[in-house]
Scaffold this motif. Structure first.
Motif, mmCIF file in Angstrom:
data_model
loop_
_atom_site.group_PDB
_atom_site.id
_atom_site.type_symbol
_atom_site.label_atom_id
_atom_site.label_comp_id
_atom_site.label_asym_id
_atom_site.label_seq_id
_atom_site.Cartn_x
_atom_site.Cartn_y
_atom_site.Cartn_z
ATOM 1 N N SER A 98 -42.979 -81.361 -1.518
ATOM 2 C CA SER A 98 -43.231 -81.768 -0.144
ATOM 3 C C SER A 98 -44.310 -82.844 -0.147
ATOM 4 C CB SER A 98 -43.659 -80.582 0.727
ATOM 5 O OG SER A 98 -44.882 -80.046 0.267
ATOM 6 N N GLY A 119 -36.316 -89.311 6.029
ATOM 7 C CA GLY A 119 -36.607 -88.645 4.766
ATOM 8 C C GLY A 119 -38.089 -88.378 4.567
ATOM 9 N N ALA A 150 -37.519 -89.286 0.674
ATOM 10 C CA ALA A 150 -38.553 -88.249 0.588
ATOM 11 C C ALA A 150 -39.252 -88.293 -0.769
ATOM 12 C CB ALA A 150 -37.932 -86.872 0.836
ATOM 13 N N GLY A 196 -39.953 -84.769 4.397
ATOM 14 C CA GLY A 196 -40.838 -84.362 3.318
ATOM 15 C C GLY A 196 -42.185 -83.871 3.814
#
Length: 286
Positions: free
Chosen positions: A119, A204, A46, A208
């Protein structure tokens, strides 16, 4: 219609849960390794996806592919350089090694990236939705479902339809015997771990895009992955996907009854399955 929306969204979220467990199930099914650092690899992916998105401006689709390829390299080197040295009759040795690796990775990510919630920017996918018979469904959850199904399908095809897949199955059944035919099972293991970590990396990046993450998010992802694998039956890919769907639906149903009890309801569902079918729905490895 409200309950239909809950079930549908639960299935979409559950597909991501299934993807959390895919790499773990694959590694265990082939090498009998429980990778305790699995959650940290999901979070690391992520972060890699986040920096590729912010620094290079990679679009979401290319981001997933690039991070997956990086995951292949990381997994291959991890198995070839470390895990092949400790794998054997004693399952505790790779378990302890990956446990130590998880601690190192978690603290290294906290030191390098800080503890702020981040994010990955998914662009218009984040807010777009489509209408199905009066049911509004987010485009991003649909994309997560399609990508997850494609990952499961691709891995199933590799195992069942390719020469490399036959070597993987042979190494899983009897690693010593395939050495007679000139196949180095350690290289097969390394390639298999590369695939397992690549699947974790795809999970991942999708994580995210869907929600925020920190260096400490790996523990929760590992727990979900373990539950998904155990529900499906250790080593079974098809039922791992089913286990993810079940947990996703349980999560959303729990949220409908109590906004603070979604994951609790999912964990209780896992315990119920463990009580009545401890071998998982597959029963045997496939």
């Amino acid at each position: 219609m409200d309950w239909v929306s809950t079930i549908v969204n639960g299935l979409l979220i559950g597909s991501l849960y299934g993807l959390f467990g895919l790499g773990l199930a694959f590694a265990f099914g082939i090498m009998r390794i429980v990778n305790v650092a699995h959650g940290e690899f999901i979070v690391l992916a992520a972060y890699i996806g986040y920096f590729l998105s912010t620094s290079l401006g990679l679009p979401p689709a290319l981001n997933v592919i690039v991070v997956a390829l990086i995951g292949v390299a990381i997994g291959y080197l991890l198995q070839a350089g470390l895990l092949n040295r400790v794998i054997g009759a004693d399952p505790l040795r790779p378990l302890i090694l990956t446990f130590g690796l998880s601690i190192i990775m978690r603290n290294a990510m906290a030191e390098l990236f800080g503890a702020d919630l981040r994010s990955i920017d998914a662009g218009a996918l984040k807010t777009a939705s489509v209408d199905f018979g009066g049911l509004s469904i987010g485009v991003l959850p649909l994309v997560l479902f399609v990508v997850t199904a494609a990952c499961f399908g691709l891995l199933f095809w590799i195992i069942r339809q390719t020469r490399f897949g036959r070597n993987i199955r042979a190494a899983a059944d009897d690693a010593d015997t395939i050495e007679i035919f000139g196949v180095d099972h350690r290289r097969i293991y390394a390639a298999a771990m590369g695939i397992a970590i690549a699947m974790s990396c795809v999970a991942g990046v999708l994580l995210g895009m869907r929600s925020g993450f920190t260096p400490f998010s790996g523990v929760d992802r590992l727990l979900i992955a373990l539950e998904v694998v155990i529900i499906g039956g250790a080593g079974s890919m098809f039922y791992t996907f089913f286990g993810g769907l079940l947990l996703g639906v349980a999560h959303l149903v729990g949220l409908k009854f109590d906004p603070g009890s979604g994951l609790l309801f999912a964990h209780l569902t896992f315990l119920a399955v463990l009580l009545f079918r401890p071998q998982g729905f597959a029963g045997v490895r496939t």
